[in-house]
Design a protein around this motif. Sequence first.
Motif, PDB file in Angstrom:
ATOM      1  N   GLN A   1      40.894  34.164 -42.544  1.00 25.89           N
ATOM      2  CA  GLN A   1      41.993  33.219 -42.705  1.00 25.89           C
ATOM      3  C   GLN A   1      42.720  32.929 -41.398  1.00 25.89           C
ATOM      4  O   GLN A   1      43.006  31.776 -41.084  1.00 25.89           O
ATOM      5  N   GLN A   2      43.015  33.974 -40.606  1.00 27.30           N
ATOM      6  CA  GLN A   2      43.775  33.810 -39.374  1.00 27.30           C
ATOM      7  C   GLN A   2      43.120  34.567 -38.220  1.00 27.30           C
ATOM      8  O   GLN A   2      43.045  35.787 -38.273  1.00 27.30           O
ATOM      9  N   PRO A   3      42.630  33.841 -37.204  1.00 27.57           N
ATOM     10  CA  PRO A   3      42.395  32.393 -37.164  1.00 27.57           C
ATOM     11  C   PRO A   3      41.238  32.041 -38.080  1.00 27.57           C
ATOM     12  O   PRO A   3      40.322  32.846 -38.262  1.00 27.57           O
ATOM     13  N   PHE A   4      41.265  30.850 -38.632  1.00 33.80           N
ATOM     14  CA  PHE A   4      40.278  30.502 -39.641  1.00 33.80           C
ATOM     15  C   PHE A   4      38.878  30.406 -39.045  1.00 33.80           C
ATOM     16  O   PHE A   4      38.654  29.805 -38.003  1.00 33.80           O
TER      17      PHE A   4
ATOM     18  N   ARG B   1      42.131  39.885 -49.379  1.00 33.83           N
ATOM     19  CA  ARG B   1      42.911  41.082 -49.093  1.00 33.83           C
ATOM     20  C   ARG B   1      43.727  40.868 -47.823  1.00 33.83           C
ATOM     21  O   ARG B   1      43.276  40.196 -46.890  1.00 33.83           O
ATOM     22  N   ALA B   2      44.908  41.427 -47.778  1.00 33.32           N
ATOM     23  CA  ALA B   2      45.783  41.262 -46.614  1.00 33.32           C
ATOM     24  C   ALA B   2      45.110  41.836 -45.372  1.00 33.32           C
ATOM     25  O   ALA B   2      44.644  42.982 -45.366  1.00 33.32           O
ATOM     26  N   GLY B   3      45.026  41.007 -44.332  1.00 33.40           N
ATOM     27  CA  GLY B   3      44.503  41.460 -43.056  1.00 33.40           C
ATOM     28  C   GLY B   3      43.009  41.656 -43.004  1.00 33.40           C
ATOM     29  O   GLY B   3      42.491  42.237 -42.038  1.00 33.40           O
ATOM     30  N   ALA B   4      42.283  41.198 -44.028  1.00 32.16           N
ATOM     31  CA  ALA B   4      40.842  41.416 -44.081  1.00 32.16           C
ATOM     32  C   ALA B   4      40.130  40.107 -44.394  1.00 32.16           C
ATOM     33  O   ALA B   4      40.652  39.262 -45.127  1.00 32.16           O
ATOM     34  N   PRO B   5      38.930  39.914 -43.861  1.00 34.33           N
ATOM     35  CA  PRO B   5      38.151  38.726 -44.220  1.00 34.33           C
ATOM     36  C   PRO B   5      37.634  38.838 -45.641  1.00 34.33           C
ATOM     37  O   PRO B   5      37.615  39.922 -46.235  1.00 34.33           O
ATOM     38  N   PHE B   6      37.203  37.714 -46.189  1.00 32.96           N
ATOM     39  CA  PHE B   6      36.616  37.662 -47.527  1.00 32.96           C
ATOM     40  C   PHE B   6      35.107  37.524 -47.353  1.00 32.96           C
ATOM     41  O   PHE B   6      34.613  36.557 -46.763  1.00 32.96           O
ATOM     42  N   LYS B   7      34.379  38.477 -47.874  1.00 32.87           N
ATOM     43  CA  LYS B   7      32.936  38.540 -47.620  1.00 32.87           C
ATOM     44  C   LYS B   7      32.153  38.309 -48.916  1.00 32.87           C
ATOM     45  O   LYS B   7      32.450  38.875 -49.953  1.00 32.87           O
TER      46      LYS B   7
ATOM     47  N   LEU C   1      35.356  27.459 -57.777  1.00 33.47           N
ATOM     48  CA  LEU C   1      36.259  28.601 -57.657  1.00 33.47           C
ATOM     49  C   LEU C   1      37.115  28.438 -56.409  1.00 33.47           C
ATOM     50  O   LEU C   1      36.701  27.799 -55.436  1.00 33.47           O
ATOM     51  N   GLN C   2      38.277  29.037 -56.447  1.00 35.40           N
ATOM     52  CA  GLN C   2      39.185  28.995 -55.304  1.00 35.40           C
ATOM     53  C   GLN C   2      39.341  30.382 -54.710  1.00 35.40           C
ATOM     54  O   GLN C   2      39.637  31.338 -55.419  1.00 35.40           O
ATOM     55  N   VAL C   3      39.147  30.480 -53.400  1.00 39.16           N
ATOM     56  CA  VAL C   3      39.497  31.697 -52.665  1.00 39.16           C
ATOM     57  C   VAL C   3      40.893  31.477 -52.102  1.00 39.16           C
ATOM     58  O   VAL C   3      41.122  30.537 -51.337  1.00 39.16           O
ATOM     59  N   SER C   4      41.823  32.328 -52.503  1.00 40.10           N
ATOM     60  CA  SER C   4      43.229  32.123 -52.176  1.00 40.10           C
ATOM     61  C   SER C   4      43.703  33.015 -51.043  1.00 40.10           C
ATOM     62  O   SER C   4      43.127  34.072 -50.772  1.00 40.10           O
ATOM     63  N   SER C   5      44.784  32.599 -50.441  1.00 42.91           N
ATOM     64  CA  SER C   5      45.418  33.361 -49.382  1.00 42.91           C
ATOM     65  C   SER C   5      45.907  34.702 -49.897  1.00 42.91           C
ATOM     66  O   SER C   5      46.307  34.835 -51.062  1.00 42.91           O
ATOM     67  N   SER C   6      45.900  35.692 -49.037  1.00 43.91           N
ATOM     68  CA  SER C   6      46.422  37.011 -49.406  1.00 43.91           C
ATOM     69  C   SER C   6      47.927  36.957 -49.661  1.00 43.91           C
ATOM     70  O   SER C   6      48.475  37.803 -50.372  1.00 43.91           O
ATOM     71  N   ASP C   7      48.608  35.961 -49.105  1.00 45.12           N
ATOM     72  CA  ASP C   7      50.052  35.840 -49.250  1.00 45.12           C
ATOM     73  C   ASP C   7      50.482  35.093 -50.511  1.00 45.12           C
ATOM     74  O   ASP C   7      51.559  35.348 -51.050  1.00 45.12           O
ATOM     75  N   ASP C   8      49.623  34.151 -50.956  1.00 41.61           N
ATOM     76  CA  ASP C   8      50.028  33.277 -52.047  1.00 41.61           C
ATOM     77  C   ASP C   8      48.800  32.893 -52.860  1.00 41.61           C
ATOM     78  O   ASP C   8      47.931  32.174 -52.376  1.00 41.61           O
ATOM     79  N   PRO C   9      48.696  33.335 -54.106  1.00 43.32           N
ATOM     80  CA  PRO C   9      47.521  33.014 -54.918  1.00 43.32           C
ATOM     81  C   PRO C   9      47.350  31.527 -55.194  1.00 43.32           C
ATOM     82  O   PRO C   9      46.259  31.089 -55.551  1.00 43.32           O
TER      83      PRO C   9
END
Length: 395
Positions: free
Chosen positions: A356-359, A42-48, A205-213
């Motif tokens: 994602q940012q900062p990783f 999700r944009a601006g959120a960590p992946f949990k 599985l791939q966890v993708s960037s919120s900007d680009d799948p």
Amino acid sequence: MTILSFACFSLYFHFILTVGFDYQVLALPTASSSEMRYLQMRAGAPFKIALFADLHFGENAWTEWGPQQDVNSIQVMNTVLDDETPDFVIYLGDVMTANNIPIANASLYWDQAISPTKSRGIPWASVFGNHDDATFQWPMEWFSDPGIPQLICPAVNSTYSGEEACSFKGTHRIQLMKHEIEDNVLSYSSNGPKELWPSISNYVLQVSSSDDPKSPVVFLYFLDSGGGSYPEVISSAQAEWFKQKSEEINPDSRVPELIFWHIPSHAYNNVAPRFGIHQPCVGLINKESVAYQKAELGIMDLLVKRPSVKAVFVGHNHGLDWCCPYQKLWLCFARHTGYGGYGDWARGARVIEITQQPFSIKSWIRMEDSVVHSSVIFSSLNYMYHQGIYNNSHL
């Protein structure tokens, strides 16, 4: 409580499927799919991610005690899911105690185990443990007074009929996986390459960037560590599959990788804390020896040579919840989640958070009473840790 009455009881767990979180399912898995499947941050959120390990549904199902343990396990999962609101859940093996399940359609118990996650519209993936398709073991007390309890067959909604439903031969891995995939659009599990069968749950599985799948942030690898219907081992063929797949999708090791299986490797025994848990290891319980796989056939050699591999996560040992560094990666236990299985230690679940940012990749344990402990931050060459107790707070 009979098998039939428990089967009826399980049917009361009907939920309205609602998607409560802003993630995107970019490719729905199918049993025959060989394409890379994606989960997008999700944009601006960590992946949990929440790890549910060793739930052991269906244990002693013919007693009053057994079904109550499944109810208790559901409550643990409900607490963790409500406190953490994860984007993804991983069932880390021993979802069921199949050696206690006489009915042919053991998927009934599997459905019970995934129901808290499914009811919240959270996608999940699973790997098999040593109990999930184990052969039925006849309880010795059945052969004395008061004898074999009443077993009413078939189970409710079973496709079997009459005596066939009480086959006492269990439900094989491939049948369990087939049922999960075909009946649940939110399942990201896979039956893996056929050349690796009877080892089933081998996939990535791939966890993708919120900007680009198409832009990967982390790869999640799942491996079947055996047990039950075949030996407790990750074979050399599985190791070779990992080598080829990782070089194909991540040739320069630029993208971080996390690894998940059930039974710990020999390397876990090599780094196991002695007489308590001390730095640099992080954890709260260290109550038993590591019960590791029957043989080490190359997977750990491959993992330590890949700088992209940050951590391995396992279950199996109910009395261990530590993370310890091993060369340039971390070896971690989940926390025993289910009330089935041995041990009376408090239940909980390991949580992984990817930013994602900062990783960063961070992990902690959320307990059934909502307490959080044993936070650790993974990085490639260095590690940071702090071990504290936090009540009802996110780290």
